[in-house]
Motif scaffolding. Structure first.
Motif, PDB file in Angstrom:
ATOM      1  N   GLU A   1      16.934  63.617 -51.547  1.00  0.00           N
ATOM      2  CA  GLU A   1      15.979  64.723 -51.650  1.00  0.00           C
ATOM      3  C   GLU A   1      14.876  64.579 -50.606  1.00  0.00           C
TER       4      GLU A   1
ATOM      5  N   PHE B 174      20.411  74.063 -52.229  1.00  0.00           N
ATOM      6  CA  PHE B 174      20.647  72.672 -51.838  1.00  0.00           C
ATOM      7  C   PHE B 174      21.494  71.952 -52.881  1.00  0.00           C
ATOM      8  N   THR B 175      21.167  72.132 -54.153  1.00  0.00           N
ATOM      9  CA  THR B 175      21.926  71.452 -55.195  1.00  0.00           C
ATOM     10  C   THR B 175      23.347  71.980 -55.305  1.00  0.00           C
TER      11      THR B 175
ATOM     12  N   TYR C 171      15.936  74.830 -53.560  1.00  0.00           N
ATOM     13  CA  TYR C 171      16.552  73.755 -54.338  1.00  0.00           C
ATOM     14  C   TYR C 171      17.882  74.206 -54.955  1.00  0.00           C
TER      15      TYR C 171
ATOM     16  N   GLY D  56      19.410  59.391 -55.169  1.00  0.00           N
ATOM     17  CA  GLY D  56      19.172  60.832 -55.195  1.00  0.00           C
ATOM     18  C   GLY D  56      17.786  61.186 -54.698  1.00  0.00           C
ATOM     19  N   GLU D  57      16.806  60.352 -55.025  1.00  0.00           N
ATOM     20  CA  GLU D  57      15.462  60.599 -54.515  1.00  0.00           C
ATOM     21  C   GLU D  57      15.412  60.484 -53.001  1.00  0.00           C
TER      22      GLU D  57
ATOM     23  N   TRP E   1      15.983  65.783 -47.296  1.00  0.00           N
ATOM     24  CA  TRP E   1      16.074  67.250 -47.225  1.00  0.00           C
ATOM     25  C   TRP E   1      14.692  67.884 -47.105  1.00  0.00           C
ATOM     26  N   THR E   2      13.726  67.395 -47.863  1.00  0.00           N
ATOM     27  CA  THR E   2      12.387  67.989 -47.848  1.00  0.00           C
ATOM     28  C   THR E   2      11.559  67.533 -46.656  1.00  0.00           C
TER      29      THR E   2
ATOM     30  N   HIS F 280      15.162  66.657 -61.347  1.00  0.00           N
ATOM     31  CA  HIS F 280      13.836  66.877 -60.768  1.00  0.00           C
ATOM     32  C   HIS F 280      13.551  68.359 -60.634  1.00  0.00           C
ATOM     33  N   MET F 281      14.529  69.122 -60.197  1.00  0.00           N
ATOM     34  CA  MET F 281      14.354  70.558 -60.045  1.00  0.00           C
ATOM     35  C   MET F 281      14.007  71.211 -61.382  1.00  0.00           C
TER      36      MET F 281
ATOM     37  N   VAL G 196      18.652  64.885 -58.558  1.00  0.00           N
ATOM     38  CA  VAL G 196      17.990  65.988 -57.857  1.00  0.00           C
ATOM     39  C   VAL G 196      17.896  67.218 -58.762  1.00  0.00           C
TER      40      VAL G 196
END
Length: 318
Positions: free
Chosen positions: A239, A300-301, A297, A235-236, A242-243, A280-281, A277
């Motif tokens: 992310e 995205f999620t 976010y 998941g990291e 995406w970022t 983290h958000m 994710v």
């Protein structure tokens, strides 16, 4: 394999490390991290409670963590000593894999790839440890999932905005996935094992020059399905892609799963990546405060929930 022993009692706790040997310090209101040079040439990583977390931090199940010989190619699962209100790890590196991924030199990415493969082998060994037997203090779900559940059932700007964009069905799906990946051990003992609970790029420490890759282990140890740890790391990477659009993590994703080996359910791995994710958000909103970046976010999620995190698991992996 033999078990490692963690020092968790207040009588044997070390003092909180500080002084001129500090090479890095950062954190949020959830956790503070301090990195110091050690007299032996290695490094000390101290992690303490943030402003919103009552201390001290503990690792009561760390004695269950296996010691893995270096010739297995597995990362060292470091178990901590108590130091002040926090936990102290002894490792061979001063920066995490997350930091190395921000270095765009090819050798830095190669170091991260090596570290992820080592972490996968270590997690495989950790997951071979069964849930604590009767008579030992029970372990529950990872603290990250507990925070996620509290957020989903609570109040706050992020939750209200997420519900408005997601609708209640997406939130319910997330909670169902969390229950599947970290169920009550008494109700669902089959398929559960000891899990890291927060396997992350920030807890993965490559050696600076010589020594072993280390995965900081202890505080978040829990009982759950092995797919939770794998999805947490993947998941990291999702992310990150995406970022940071120029980052393509597909090679790292495949490498991690190949090094771990067969067995994990790719559907559960993908769902775990989504939970990572979202966690983290919500941690960002809870421990740093609202930022308009969180609107992105939320969108995205929503996509990740709809696809059940399939982008975290490269095609052909089963």
């Amino acid at each position: 394999m033999t078990a490692a022993t963690a020092v968790t009692g207040p009588v044997t706790a070390l003092p909180e490390p500080s002084g001129p040997d500090v090479v890095a310090e950062y954190g949020t209101e959830l956790q503070t991290t301090r990195v110091l040079r050690a007299p032996d040439g290695g490094f000390l990583w101290w992690q303490g409670p943030g402003a919103q977390v009552p201390g001290p931090l503990l690792a009561p199940a760390a004695h269950l963590v296996p010691r893995l010989p270096a010739d297995t190619g597995a990362a060292l699962l470091t178990v901590p000593e108590r130091a002040g209100a926090g936990l102290l790890h002894r490792v061979a590196g001063a920066a995490s894999a997350a930091a190395w991924l921000r270095d765009f030199r090819p050798q830095a990415r190669a170091l991260v790839a090596h570290s992820l493969a080592s972490a996968a082998r270590a997690l495989r060994a950790l997951h071979a440890v069964p849930a604590p037997p009767p008579g030992e203090p029970p372990l529950g779900a990872p603290p990250g999932l507990a925070r996620l559940r509290d957020w989903a059932h609570g109040r706050g700007e992020l939750r209200e905005r997420a519900l408005a964009r997601w609708g209640p069905e997406r939130m319910e799906r997330l909670l169902d996935w969390a229950d599947d990946l970290a169920p009550d051990p008494a109700a669902a003992p089959d398929g559960l094992s000891l899990i890291h609970g927060w396997a992350s790029l920030g807890a993965l420490v490559p050696p600076l020059s010589r020594g072993r890759v280390a995965l900081l282990t202890g505080e978040d140890l829990a009982v759950g399905r092995p797919e939770l740890d794998l999805g947490w790391l993947l998941g990291e990477l999702v992310e990150l892609a995406w970022t940071t659009p120029h980052q393509n993590p597909a090679d790292l994703q495949r490498l991690l799963l190949d090094a771990y080996g067969p067995g994990p359910d790719p559907v559960l791995v993908g769902r775990s990546a989504v939970l990572r994710v979202v966690t983290h958000m919500q941690d960002f909103a809870t421990y740093r405060g609202w930022d308009d970046e969180l609107l992105g976010y939320i969108a995205f999620t929503a996509e990740l929930i709809d696809e059940e995190g399939r982008r975290a698991v490269p095609q052909g992996v089963s």
